[in-house]
Design an enzyme around this catalytic site. Structure first.
Site, PDB file in Angstrom:
ATOM      1  N   ASP A  31     -23.728  41.620  -1.324  1.00 17.19           N
ATOM      2  CA  ASP A  31     -24.741  42.584  -0.731  1.00 17.19           C
ATOM      3  C   ASP A  31     -24.881  41.827   0.790  1.00 17.19           C
ATOM      4  O   ASP A  31     -24.990  42.395   1.724  1.00 17.19           O
ATOM      5  CB  ASP A  31     -25.952  42.897  -1.500  1.00 17.19           C
ATOM      6  CG  ASP A  31     -25.772  43.615  -2.528  1.00 17.19           C
ATOM      7  OD1 ASP A  31     -24.835  44.122  -2.717  1.00 17.19           O
ATOM      8  OD2 ASP A  31     -26.833  43.926  -3.274  1.00 17.19           O
ATOM      9  N   LEU A  81     -23.484  81.163 -11.211  1.00 16.16           N
ATOM     10  CA  LEU A  81     -22.639  81.301 -12.268  1.00 16.16           C
ATOM     11  C   LEU A  81     -23.327  82.097 -13.548  1.00 16.16           C
ATOM     12  O   LEU A  81     -24.550  81.973 -13.646  1.00 16.16           O
ATOM     13  CB  LEU A  81     -22.356  79.988 -12.832  1.00 16.16           C
ATOM     14  CG  LEU A  81     -21.398  79.103 -12.329  1.00 16.16           C
ATOM     15  CD1 LEU A  81     -21.160  77.756 -12.951  1.00 16.16           C
ATOM     16  CD2 LEU A  81     -19.968  79.566 -11.995  1.00 16.16           C
ATOM     17  N   GLU A 111     -16.582  70.931 -17.882  1.00 18.69           N
ATOM     18  CA  GLU A 111     -17.408  70.079 -16.925  1.00 18.69           C
ATOM     19  C   GLU A 111     -18.900  69.952 -17.121  1.00 18.69           C
ATOM     20  O   GLU A 111     -19.343  70.906 -17.742  1.00 18.69           O
ATOM     21  CB  GLU A 111     -17.350  70.546 -15.425  1.00 18.69           C
ATOM     22  CG  GLU A 111     -15.946  70.970 -15.033  1.00 18.69           C
ATOM     23  CD  GLU A 111     -15.913  71.342 -13.486  1.00 18.69           C
ATOM     24  OE1 GLU A 111     -16.817  71.473 -12.976  1.00 18.69           O
ATOM     25  OE2 GLU A 111     -14.601  71.757 -13.247  1.00 18.69           O
ATOM     26  N   LYS A 113     -22.809  70.442 -16.356  1.00 24.47           N
ATOM     27  CA  LYS A 113     -23.505  71.269 -15.225  1.00 24.47           C
ATOM     28  C   LYS A 113     -24.592  70.371 -14.867  1.00 24.47           C
ATOM     29  O   LYS A 113     -25.353  70.175 -15.425  1.00 24.47           O
ATOM     30  CB  LYS A 113     -24.167  72.511 -15.951  1.00 24.47           C
ATOM     31  CG  LYS A 113     -24.503  73.350 -14.679  1.00 24.47           C
ATOM     32  CD  LYS A 113     -25.063  74.763 -15.526  1.00 24.47           C
ATOM     33  CE  LYS A 113     -25.697  75.717 -14.549  1.00 24.47           C
ATOM     34  NZ  LYS A 113     -26.780  75.301 -13.504  1.00 24.47           N
ATOM     35  N   ASP A 115     -27.451  68.927 -12.982  1.00 25.28           N
ATOM     36  CA  ASP A 115     -28.981  69.577 -12.494  1.00 25.28           C
ATOM     37  C   ASP A 115     -29.658  69.374 -11.230  1.00 25.28           C
ATOM     38  O   ASP A 115     -30.584  68.463 -11.134  1.00 25.28           O
ATOM     39  CB  ASP A 115     -29.894  69.528 -13.650  1.00 25.28           C
ATOM     40  CG  ASP A 115     -30.912  70.584 -13.459  1.00 25.28           C
ATOM     41  OD1 ASP A 115     -31.262  71.626 -12.691  1.00 25.28           O
ATOM     42  OD2 ASP A 115     -31.923  70.479 -14.357  1.00 25.28           O
ATOM     43  N   TYR A 228     -15.847  71.260  -6.830  1.00 33.12           N
ATOM     44  CA  TYR A 228     -15.156  72.423  -6.421  1.00 33.12           C
ATOM     45  C   TYR A 228     -14.408  72.306  -5.012  1.00 33.12           C
ATOM     46  O   TYR A 228     -15.133  72.212  -4.069  1.00 33.12           O
ATOM     47  CB  TYR A 228     -16.046  73.653  -6.244  1.00 33.12           C
ATOM     48  CG  TYR A 228     -15.650  75.141  -6.008  1.00 33.12           C
ATOM     49  CD1 TYR A 228     -14.223  75.321  -6.629  1.00 33.12           C
ATOM     50  CD2 TYR A 228     -16.404  75.950  -5.812  1.00 33.12           C
ATOM     51  CE1 TYR A 228     -13.885  76.583  -6.215  1.00 33.12           C
ATOM     52  CE2 TYR A 228     -16.034  77.457  -5.500  1.00 33.12           C
ATOM     53  CZ  TYR A 228     -14.607  77.852  -6.109  1.00 33.12           C
ATOM     54  OH  TYR A 228     -14.282  78.981  -6.075  1.00 33.12           O
ATOM     55  N   LYS A 314     -25.740  76.694 -20.875  1.00 39.22           N
ATOM     56  CA  LYS A 314     -27.123  75.835 -20.897  1.00 39.22           C
ATOM     57  C   LYS A 314     -27.425  75.147 -22.276  1.00 39.22           C
ATOM     58  O   LYS A 314     -27.442  75.869 -23.232  1.00 39.22           O
ATOM     59  CB  LYS A 314     -28.229  76.689 -20.549  1.00 39.22           C
ATOM     60  CG  LYS A 314     -28.094  77.330 -19.036  1.00 39.22           C
ATOM     61  CD  LYS A 314     -28.311  76.479 -18.002  1.00 39.22           C
ATOM     62  CE  LYS A 314     -29.715  77.264 -17.293  1.00 39.22           C
ATOM     63  NZ  LYS A 314     -30.061  76.557 -16.236  1.00 39.22           N
ATOM     64  N   CYS A 409     -67.773  63.993 -16.642  1.00 38.62           N
ATOM     65  CA  CYS A 409     -66.830  63.027 -16.813  1.00 38.62           C
ATOM     66  C   CYS A 409     -66.819  62.130 -17.900  1.00 38.62           C
ATOM     67  O   CYS A 409     -67.997  61.634 -18.209  1.00 38.62           O
ATOM     68  CB  CYS A 409     -67.308  62.052 -15.381  1.00 38.62           C
ATOM     69  SG  CYS A 409     -65.759  60.745 -15.325  1.00 38.62           S
ATOM     70  N   CYS A 412     -68.175  58.613 -16.589  1.00 38.62           N
ATOM     71  CA  CYS A 412     -69.275  58.061 -16.085  1.00 38.62           C
ATOM     72  C   CYS A 412     -70.549  59.319 -16.175  1.00 38.62           C
ATOM     73  O   CYS A 412     -71.606  59.152 -15.683  1.00 38.62           O
ATOM     74  CB  CYS A 412     -69.318  57.994 -14.548  1.00 38.62           C
ATOM     75  SG  CYS A 412     -68.739  59.605 -13.581  1.00 38.62           S
ATOM     76  N   CYS A 427     -63.860  64.488 -10.941  1.00 35.42           N
ATOM     77  CA  CYS A 427     -65.191  64.232 -10.992  1.00 35.42           C
ATOM     78  C   CYS A 427     -65.494  63.445  -9.552  1.00 35.42           C
ATOM     79  O   CYS A 427     -64.904  62.840  -8.909  1.00 35.42           O
ATOM     80  CB  CYS A 427     -65.107  62.582 -11.877  1.00 35.42           C
ATOM     81  SG  CYS A 427     -66.561  61.722 -11.791  1.00 35.42           S
ATOM     82  N   CYS A 433     -67.977  55.976 -10.434  1.00 34.55           N
ATOM     83  CA  CYS A 433     -67.199  56.238 -11.474  1.00 34.55           C
ATOM     84  C   CYS A 433     -66.124  55.065 -11.736  1.00 34.55           C
ATOM     85  O   CYS A 433     -65.119  54.901 -10.861  1.00 34.55           O
ATOM     86  CB  CYS A 433     -66.533  57.463 -11.582  1.00 34.55           C
ATOM     87  SG  CYS A 433     -65.407  58.136 -12.689  1.00 34.55           S
TER      88      CYS A 433
END
Ligand code: IVH
Length: 682
Positions: A31, A81, A111, A113, A115, A228, A314, A409, A412, A427, A433
């Site tokens: 790096d 699709l 392939e 899919k 997301d 594609y 899916k 709350c 507190c 709160c 708090c």
């Protein structure tokens, strides 16, 4: 060697190292060596502005150019699709293809899919020239400058040895993704900043790609898979083979692609990846099946919405049934109260889940949740477990009480409030708090804020529990208090702890870090205050534009909105903060302790721009935008963000947005080129 040749050589080398590192995962230099080459390139390019190239590897770092995205028409519409959710649907698709092809043999390319969000990339003569989002399928947003920061997208193609030539002009489509590890890191940062979390990597990727600041995009580490290839003269009539060619030109193509010769092959592929996808570095939500032959694709054609030659299957979101034992309520740094379901531990998508967020009161009501209910848990976007349903058929006489949102709350006791139009309860007792106080202190000392090392969550907790610190200002009296002579007979926890601080190395280190924090620059002090929605980026923008805490405190809403990247929500939050006397007092105290409350004075270099209001627009080759901003100020001018009648001139770089050009013309504001500008101040 001539400098110009060296620039070209460095660019070629860096393109190659980028590809080896990001796409092949097989770097051949460290790096450090990479950074070294990059620095050399950036330095040489600065000396030779005429060699500016938007596809130089140096452009990966992004720029602060604020772009409003231009809408551009797709050459080929971007269709979606058809979706299927079970094997029968997959068989139906297979049989439709069989029928449509009237008995011809065919292959199906299987392939993953991915997301994320789809992207269309145009290459001409091996260079990336344009990147468009899907948009409405006909027109998309031009996000080229953001896409250029994505390391796995080649800016210039790097064909492997023996690779077939790429067409002169082509389009390649794929998916932009935020890998899980970047997503986790991003959400952790946002949690610290008090920003709302992204629900899943897709939303995060989409938010990132639409960011108006490409430096933000560069920082977030997006990734991309391509799937594609379109255009005249693409290498073969097999989709699969085309993708392998694309790979040999330098694109990132998934290794999970497989050609199926039967329905059974497809089922096997689905079964395998339904399980194996959980160990992928990026999110997937299904499988895509494509007829492999482009000729057969053509034969099958399209419906109005989607191709007949492809379909998406899916994955079922994994679900588990378990018992709800209790609902507890958590209070965050901002006072927001989150209901949490505590359940019998259950295995879900590879991890044991026993808690789930219930988000807010409306969700609890909608589920009609009772203690003792059996509930279905899913992972939302595969990450945060969520209760999606109640199995009411399993209710019996052991069923407990209906879950009610608390009124006070849990930490507190203060009555909670719910702002109109918001789903969350808060709160309001921010002054007393405990989790809110501790959360603010933790944020204040965190690395990106005041960076007071040694003061982690536990230490803050201990100091707070023992009454040593009640707010961040008390950090700055800690040393004095610890050094003061002690009543030898006092055994109060507070005194013992103070004594401890002064007598232990770790304690002394903390005192030193607190002292050192007085040198932390103003923008980080501002971030450390924990003003809602003011994250690191906003704090930097506010600090560099308004210069001092005093200016910020007295800024009007319009002045705040004029700062690049500051919108209504942030501006209002800053106003609210300073309108609160307690917060204003806290800032005064911090100032009195010597924290940095202004940006360092700018050195004045001249007065040739005295009294001028200048808008910067476009991209530049001699200096960065930030540098031009500084120059304007150092020569007595004022950099403003939007064009008006009062604008003296526009410092116009390349690719100035069409809407700005239009406005300049309408108002008769003059454009000045980079060179003219530099001449002016010389
Ligand atoms: S092919 C005409 N392949 O899924 C065919 N799409 O609902 C164009 N997607 O908009 C799409 N992985 O964003 C294709 N391997 C893959 C994909 C994929 C994810 C997305 C894409 C598309 C949506 C379709």
């Amino acid at each position: 060697m001539e400098t110009k040749d060296r620039i070209l050589q460095l660019r070629a080398e860096l393109h190659q190292h980028n590809h080896r590192y990001y796409v092949e995962n097989a770097p051949i230099i460290s790096d450090q060596e990479f950074d070294h080459l990059m620095h050399e390139l950036i330095a040489l390019e600065a000396q030779h502005p005429e060699m500016y190239d938007p596809n130089s590897p140096s452009q990966r770092v992004g720029s602060d150019l604020q772009s409003d995205f231009e809408q551009v028409e797709h050459q080929y519409p971007m269709l979606s699709l058809g979706n299927t959710y079970n094997r029968d649907d997959v068989r139906d698709f297979y049989e439709r293809v069989e029928q449509g092809l009237e008995g011809q043999d065919f292959e199906i390319c299987c392939e993953l899919k991915f997301d994320g969000l789809s992207i269309s990339l145009i290459y001409e003569n091996g260079s990336l020239v344009r990147a468009l989002t899907r948009g409405d399928g006909v027109k998309g947003d031009d996000v080229t400058s953001n896409v250029r920061t994505i390391a796995t997208i080649p800016l210039k193609l790097q064909p492997a040895e023996g690779a077939q030539p790429y067409p002169e002009r082509f389009e390649i489509r794929g998916e932009i993704l935020l890998p899980w590890n970047s997503f986790d890191r991003l959400n952790a940062e946002r949690e610290q900043d008090g920003d709302p979390l992204f629900a899943n990597p897709r939303n995060a990727a989409s938010g990132t790609l639409k960011s108006k600041n490409s430096r933000v995009v560069a920082h977030r580490k997006l990734d991309a898979y391509l799937y594609y290839l379109l255009g005249e003269g693409i290498p073969t009539v097999s989709h699969y083979d085309n993708m392998q060619h694309a790979k040999s030109w330098g694109f990132k193509i998934s290794d999970a692609m497989k050609v199926a010769h039967s329905l059974q092959d497809i089922y096997d592929y689905i079964d395998f990846w339904d399980e194996a996808r959980h160990s992928l570095p990026v999110a997937t939500d299904g499988i895509v099946l494509k007829v492999n032959s482009l000729r057969q694709q053509e034969l099958l054609g399209y419906t109005a919405k989607s191709p007949r030659w492809a379909i998406a299957y899916k994955f079922q979101a994994e679900r588990a049934l378990t018992r709800l034992n209790a609902v507890t309520f958590q209070v965050g740094r901002t006072g927001a109260v989150t209901p949490v379901a505590n359940m019998d531990p259950v295995l879900l998508a590879g991890t044991i889940v026993k808690r789930a967020s219930l988000h807010n009161e409306d969700i609890i009501k909608g589920l009609d949740l009772h203690v003792g209910d059996y509930v279905y848990v899913e992972k939302a976007g595969e990450i945060i477990p969520q209760i999606v349903d109640v199995e009411t058929s399993k209710r019996d006489e052991t069923l407990g009480e209906k879950v009610e949102f608390i009124k006070t709350c849990p930490e507190c006791g203060a009555p909670l409030i719910r702002y109109e139009g918001e789903a969350a309860h808060y709160c309001p007792n921010d002054a007393a708090c405990p989790p809110q106080i501790k959360g603010r202190i933790e944020h204040f000392v965190s690395r990106d804020a005041m960076n007071i090392m040694g003061l982690g969550t536990e230490v803050v907790d201990r100091y707070f529990q023992n009454g040593l610190i009640h707010d961040v200002t008390e950090l700055y009296t800690l040393g004095e208090r610890a050094a003061a002579p002690m009543d030898l007979f006092s055994q109060s926890d507070e005194d013992v702890l103070l004594h401890d601080i002064f007598s232990k190395k770790s304690g002394l280190n903390i005192l030193k870090a607190i002292e050192d924090s007085k040198q932390v620059p103003f923008d980080r002090v501002l971030y450390a205050l924990g003003i809602r929605f003011v994250g690191k980026v906003a704090a930097k923008a506010l600090a560099s534009q308004l210069k001092t805490m005093e200016n910020l405190r007295h800024a009007s809403k319009d002045e705040l909105l004029a700062v690049e990247g500051i919108g209504d929500i942030i501006a209002q939050s800053v106003l609210d903060y300073f309108a609160n006397p307690k917060d204003a007092e806290l800032v005064d105290k911090l100032a009195a302790f010597g924290l940095q409350m202004s940006m360092p004075e700018q050195q004045q270099l001249g007065s040739s721009l005295e009294g001028l209001s200048i808008v910067i627009s476009g991209t530049f080759s001699h200096h960065s935008r930030e540098e031009y901003k500084q120059l304007i100020e150092q020569y007595g001018g004022k950099n403003v963000s939007s064009i008006s009648k009062k604008t003296s001139f526009i410092l116009a770089g390349e690719n100035m947005g069409p809407s700005k050009l239009d406005k300049a013309q309408k108002l008769g504001v003059k454009l000045m080129s980079e060179d003219e500008f530099l001449e002016l101040i010389k």
